[in-house]
Design an enzyme around this catalytic site. Structure first.
Site, short mmCIF file in Angstrom:
data_model
loop_
_atom_site.label_atom_id
_atom_site.label_comp_id
_atom_site.label_asym_id
_atom_site.label_seq_id
_atom_site.Cartn_x
_atom_site.Cartn_y
_atom_site.Cartn_z
N HIS A 33 0.82 -1.22 0.00
CA HIS A 33 0.00 0.00 0.00
C HIS A 33 0.85 1.27 0.00
CE1 HIS A 33 0.37 -0.10 4.52
NE2 HIS A 33 0.38 1.21 4.34
N ASP B 65 -0.05 -7.68 1.86
CA ASP B 65 0.36 -6.28 1.76
C ASP B 65 1.89 -6.22 1.73
OD1 ASP B 65 0.50 -3.55 1.81
OD2 ASP B 65 -0.19 -3.31 3.89
N SER C 154 4.26 2.63 7.90
CA SER C 154 3.94 1.56 6.96
C SER C 154 5.18 1.17 6.18
CB SER C 154 2.88 2.04 5.97
OG SER C 154 1.62 2.09 6.57
#
Length: 271
Positions: free
Chosen positions: A71, A117, A219
């Protein structure tokens, strides 16, 4: 206060909007962490926009392959910074430009919060990072991190690194760290709401009753373990969690690197 599942990506351009949590909205923090030693995590990378704004973390797994969260791979172009302690500094660091043509995103990643992910940025030979270079005082080394062995059981003591926002909501310039307890997907599912999008290909960190293990780090950044000999291996990639970061006691969720080892080896740079 209502809690939402969110991605952890730290988008500085959207910092003011991050004050209002909403499903799938990017955010990233290290809660109750503290400053790492310079050079302690020579494998960590700052993924930045072309203008120099940090938006995600990543790791170097060889001189030409960057490991991060899928992402995070949405910008058309940007730059990778290695050897940084202060992500705003351009001294004694190695910087490489990248474009979306260099992305490798897991084919089963459906976008947003969910399994698989994981993604890579593949660098051309001319842009390979120098793993032997350090600054004059030796404080900015660059090296690759080890991938986990098949013996990793998904539990134990781990360390999270990143430049995420802290308890006060401020963005630290210096690299932060947090010791955390790693739990497997079964224990994690028991500690999360029943409708959470947790998958067997996830691993979590959690300290029962505390916010320490919730919404930690940027992230794409690394969750690592260290052996008695001091060898470091990356076992997780920061993926998603619940907000508000400073108060939720739910686990933080990571992509399990060991369970994606075959995909990484298939898609990473190779001669």
């Amino acid at each position: 206060m209502r809690q939402f599942v969110v991605l952890f990506a730290l988008a500085l351009a959207s910092a003011s909007a991050n004050l209002i949590p909403k499903p799938g909205f990017p955010e990233g923090r290290i809660i109750n962490g503290y400053e790492a030693e310079k050079g302690e995590a020579p494998f960590i990378l700052s993924l930045q926009s072309s203008s120099g704004s940090h938006f995600c973390g990543g790791t170097l797994i060889d001189p030409r392959t960057v490991l991060t969260a899928a992402h995070c791979l949405t910008n058309a172009k940007g730059r990778i910074v290695a050897g940084a302690h202060d992500w705003t500094s351009t001294e004694d660091v190695q910087m490489r430009d990248f474009t979306s043509a260099q992305y490798r995103i897991h084919e089963d990643y459906s976008g947003g919060v969910g399994p698989n992910d994981i993604g890579l940025i593949l660098l051309p030979e001319k842009d390979a990072f120098n793993l032997n270079a350090v600054s004059r005082d030796g404080s900015n080394p660059v090296s690759a991190v080890n991938l986990p062995s098949m013996a990793f059981e998904g539990t134990g003591d781990g360390i999270l690194y990143g430049w995420g926002r802290d308890n006060s909501g401020l963005l630290p310039k210096k690299l932060q760290k947090l010791e955390a307890t790693i739990i497997d997907a079964t224990r994690c599912a028991a500690a999360l709401p029943s409708n959470s999008p947790l998958a067997k290909s996830n691993v979590c960190v959690h300290t029962a009753g505390k916010a320490d293990g919730a919404c930690n780090g940027d992230s794409g950044g690394p969750l690592v373990t260290k052996s008695e000999s001091g060898a470091t291996q990356q076992v997780g990639i920061v993926s998603w969690g619940y907000t508000p970061c400073a108060t939720t006691t739910y686990p933080s969720v990571f992509t399990d690197v060991e369970q994606h080892r075959f995909w990484i080896e298939k898609n990473r740079y190779s001669d």
